[in-house]
Scaffold this motif. Structure first.
Motif, short mmCIF file in Angstrom:
data_model
loop_
_atom_site.label_atom_id
_atom_site.label_comp_id
_atom_site.label_asym_id
_atom_site.label_seq_id
_atom_site.Cartn_x
_atom_site.Cartn_y
_atom_site.Cartn_z
N PRO A 1 28.19 6.82 -12.69
CA PRO A 1 28.42 8.17 -12.16
C PRO A 1 28.08 8.23 -10.67
O PRO A 1 27.23 7.48 -10.18
CB PRO A 1 27.45 9.04 -12.98
N GLN A 2 28.72 9.14 -10.00
CA GLN A 2 28.56 9.24 -8.55
C GLN A 2 27.11 9.46 -8.14
O GLN A 2 26.63 8.89 -7.16
CB GLN A 2 29.44 10.38 -8.02
N ASP A 3 26.37 10.29 -8.90
CA ASP A 3 25.00 10.59 -8.50
C ASP A 3 24.03 9.45 -8.80
O ASP A 3 22.85 9.53 -8.47
CB ASP A 3 24.51 11.87 -9.17
N ASP B 196 24.45 6.88 3.81
CA ASP B 196 24.20 6.51 2.41
C ASP B 196 22.71 6.42 2.13
O ASP B 196 22.24 6.87 1.08
CB ASP B 196 24.88 5.17 2.08
N VAL C 80 25.10 6.05 -8.12
CA VAL C 80 25.54 4.89 -7.34
C VAL C 80 24.57 4.57 -6.20
O VAL C 80 24.15 3.42 -6.02
CB VAL C 80 26.96 5.11 -6.80
N VAL D 205 30.09 1.35 -7.91
CA VAL D 205 31.03 2.43 -7.62
C VAL D 205 32.06 2.57 -8.75
O VAL D 205 32.44 3.69 -9.12
CB VAL D 205 31.73 2.19 -6.27
N GLN D 206 32.49 1.45 -9.30
CA GLN D 206 33.53 1.46 -10.32
C GLN D 206 33.01 1.84 -11.71
O GLN D 206 33.78 2.32 -12.55
CB GLN D 206 34.18 0.07 -10.41
#
Length: 619
Positions: free
Chosen positions: A383-385, A280, A387, A379-380
């Protein structure tokens, strides 16, 4: 006694050393000195026994008429100096080529079934076969003896370095690895060819192949020798940087990292299994670097002059600011944008709800638990990029107040979108006075500059409370200066988004309104030269305000901890050059914004690295 070999150094090796030293001097750090000393020591100690053996067995020799006389283990001192100067030159070229590279982003976590183990194994097998072949040639004692001795000496070191640093050796840009190998090798091929023709050193004809490199007239063995020695130097430097990268990016494995890590600590870092890397952190840092390359060339250029964990923290902080700005600017409606501001505020509140300091286990456990809650929220809801950027924001080293003030700055931007210039509704702006513009600049940029100073003082502690307060105040003002430059540059771009940051009293003085300014800017071309001059008057006034804040805060840069002074100068001057460009008639415009040519950005950074100028204003 003679001076031929000494003259080779005076003509061919010392001048490049002087030139490279002068070029790299402004970028030089204590870690670079350590790296140079480390590599030179290893190069000399590892080469002396081998070179001494070659001389004693008459594989090569130095006529008495070409050397001054003194020797070390039968090796002329000129030859010993060659070990030093070659390592110096190749190392400095590598450092120049790799300065902008953030090495941790080129690491990779290894998993079962991926290709990394095969990459490592192929290199090991290949080098192992070469070592075996070189032993065969040495045992034969014929014309391949010298070539075998070269390979048998160099390849075990290359085998070790490949085994430790194969990831970076594969992943780094070719300009960082191959360029510092190829350029010195070709240069030394020319130098060696000239020296052999002059008889400065001689190779025994019974132990060489007699093959020459086309175009150089150089013995094959000598060509291989210089290629391999430069490979050894660069491989060693990459292994060193691999160790430092591991130390800097994985605080969970290495909580404390000294400015000059010991050889034992470097080895520990190299031996950390790639399967234990924090994926990560690596991916989040990679995303942050890519974001800066795309959206902030000035800061990306400046970030290369910072080093260690400070550089990583600054990149992560700036990436967070870019992510937050993009989420709000790219929202489809004012309501959505306000939702993003609230979500960012919720995330920060969760991140800072745990104790920031404390030595006992219960406090640390509470902090980790609450950070886990914040991560789950990110996370919830994001957007993914975005997080990983949120997760890696170094909140434990940053005071929360400036970050929450930054969000207030974003909210001021949203006040533009509630109403706009139309026939039915008057234009609304949160910037009603010059003081409002100062507040806006303080919130969206002064806060970021203040946070940067906090990170500098965290990584280089020692300032008193009073000194720290003064530095942060100056940083805050410098941020406002940079924001004024940003506004002056982006008048047309902001107008396209329905925003005019020019205070109405300034416009009134020129018999303009926010509506008329926006109309002129969004029309692509002002209606007449008179209106165009008025727009430039507004731009000039914004720049005057920028330089006012700049002049009263720039001196504080020289009060920062010494490792951060030159990099901070680069960061500031690279951006303020945009303001200077805006004051130059016929400045370059790209996508509606004034830009600084790349060569000039480099020149400005170089000047800033050399030291503070007596005056860096816009005159």
């Amino acid at each position: 006694m003679g001076y031929d070999y000494a003259i080779v150094h005076l003509k061919y090796t010392i001048p490049p050393a002087i030139l490279l030293s002068a070029l790299y001097f402004p970028l030089h750090t204590r870690l670079d000195t350590y790296k140079l000393a480390f590599l030179i020591t290893i190069a000399v100690l590892s080469t002396i026994p081998w070179d001494s053996y070659l001389i004693r067995t008459n594989i090569w020799s130095y006529p008495a008429s070409v050397i001054i006389g003194p020797k070390l283990f039968d090796i002329p001192l000129e030859e010993v100096f060659f070990f030093v100067v070659q390592t110096w030159n190749t190392t400095l070229l590598y450092l120049l080529c790799s300065k902008a590279t953030l090495h941790p982003v080129h690491l990779a976590r290894e998993k079962k079934g991926d290709s990394w183990k095969w990459v490592k194994l192929v290199g090991q097998v290949g080098l192992g076969l070469v070592i075996k072949k070189s032993a065969d040639w040495i045992s034969e004692g014929k014309e391949r003896t010298y070539l075998g001795l070269i390979l048998a000496w160099a390849c075990p070191f290359l085998f070790l370095l490949w085994s430790l640093a194969y990831q970076l050796l594969v992943n780094l840009p070719w300009t960082t690895t191959w360029l510092p190998i190829v350029v010195p090798t070709l240069y030394l091929w020319v130098v060696d060819s000239l020296a052999l023709k002059r008889g400065t050193w001689v190779i025994n004809s019974g132990t060489k192949t007699g093959i020459h490199v086309p175009g150089f007239g150089l013995e094959l063995e000598e060509a291989v020798f210089f290629a391999l020695t430069n490979c050894l130097i660069v491989f060693g430097l990459v292994a060193f940087d691999n160790a430092v990268a591991v130390l800097n990016i994985f605080p969970a494995h290495f909580p404390e990292v000294p400015a000059l890590p010991s050889p034992a600590l470097l080895i520990r870092a190299l031996l950390l299994p790639a399967a234990a890397y924090d994926e990560d952190r690596m991916l989040g840092l990679q995303q942050s670097v890519d974001r800066l390359k795309r959206k902030s060339r000035s800061f990306y250029l400046a970030s290369g002059t910072f080093s260690g964990r400070l550089r990583i923290d600054l990149v992560l902080l700036y990436s967070f600011c870019r992510v937050a700005d993009d989420l709000i600017d790219n929202a489809q409606s004012s309501t959505e944008a306000r939702d993003w501001v609230q979500k960012l505020r919720n995330y920060l509140e969760l991140s800072y709800s745990a104790p920031m300091k404390g030595g006992d286990g219960s406090l640390r456990h509470a902090r980790d638990r609450n950070q886990g809650v914040a991560t789950h929220y990110a996370v919830q809801n994001f957007p993914q990029d975005a997080v990983l950027t949120l997760m890696l924001l170094p909140t434990e080293r940053l005071n929360p107040e400036p970050l929450f003030e930054l969000l207030k700055g974003f909210e001021m931007d949203l006040e533009f979108s509630q109403t706009g210039p139309s026939r039915d509704t008057p234009y609304s702006t949160p910037i009603r006075t010059e003081s409002d513009l100062d507040i806006y600049g303080a919130r969206v940029a002064g806060t970021v500059a203040l946070l940067c100073i906090q990170l500098v003082l965290h990584h280089y502690p020692g300032a008193s409370e009073q000194e720290a307060k003064r530095l942060m105040t100056a940083g805050h003002d410098m941020g406002i200066a940079l924001q004024y430059t940003n506004i002056a540059r982006d008048l047309a771009v902001d107008a396209a988004n329905g925003r005019s940051y020019v205070p109405p009293p300034w416009l009134k003085k020129e018999k303009l309104t926010s509506e008329s300014l926006l109309s002129a800017l969004t029309s692509g071309k002002p209606d007449d030269d008179f209106l165009s001059r008025k727009i430039e008057t507004m731009r000039s006034r914004l720049l005057d305000r920028s330089f006012l804040f700049y002049e009263r805060s720039v001196g504080a840069i020289e009060e920062l901890p010494s490792p951060a002074r030159a990099p901070m100068r680069v960061a500031v001057e690279s951006y303020m050059q945009i303001a200077r460009e805006l004051r130059t008639p016929g400045y370059r415009v790209k996508a509606g914004r004034a830009t600084v040519p790349k060569w000039k950005r480099i020149a400005v950074a170089w000047k800033a690295l050399m030291g503070p100028a007596k005056r860096r204003d816009g005159a």
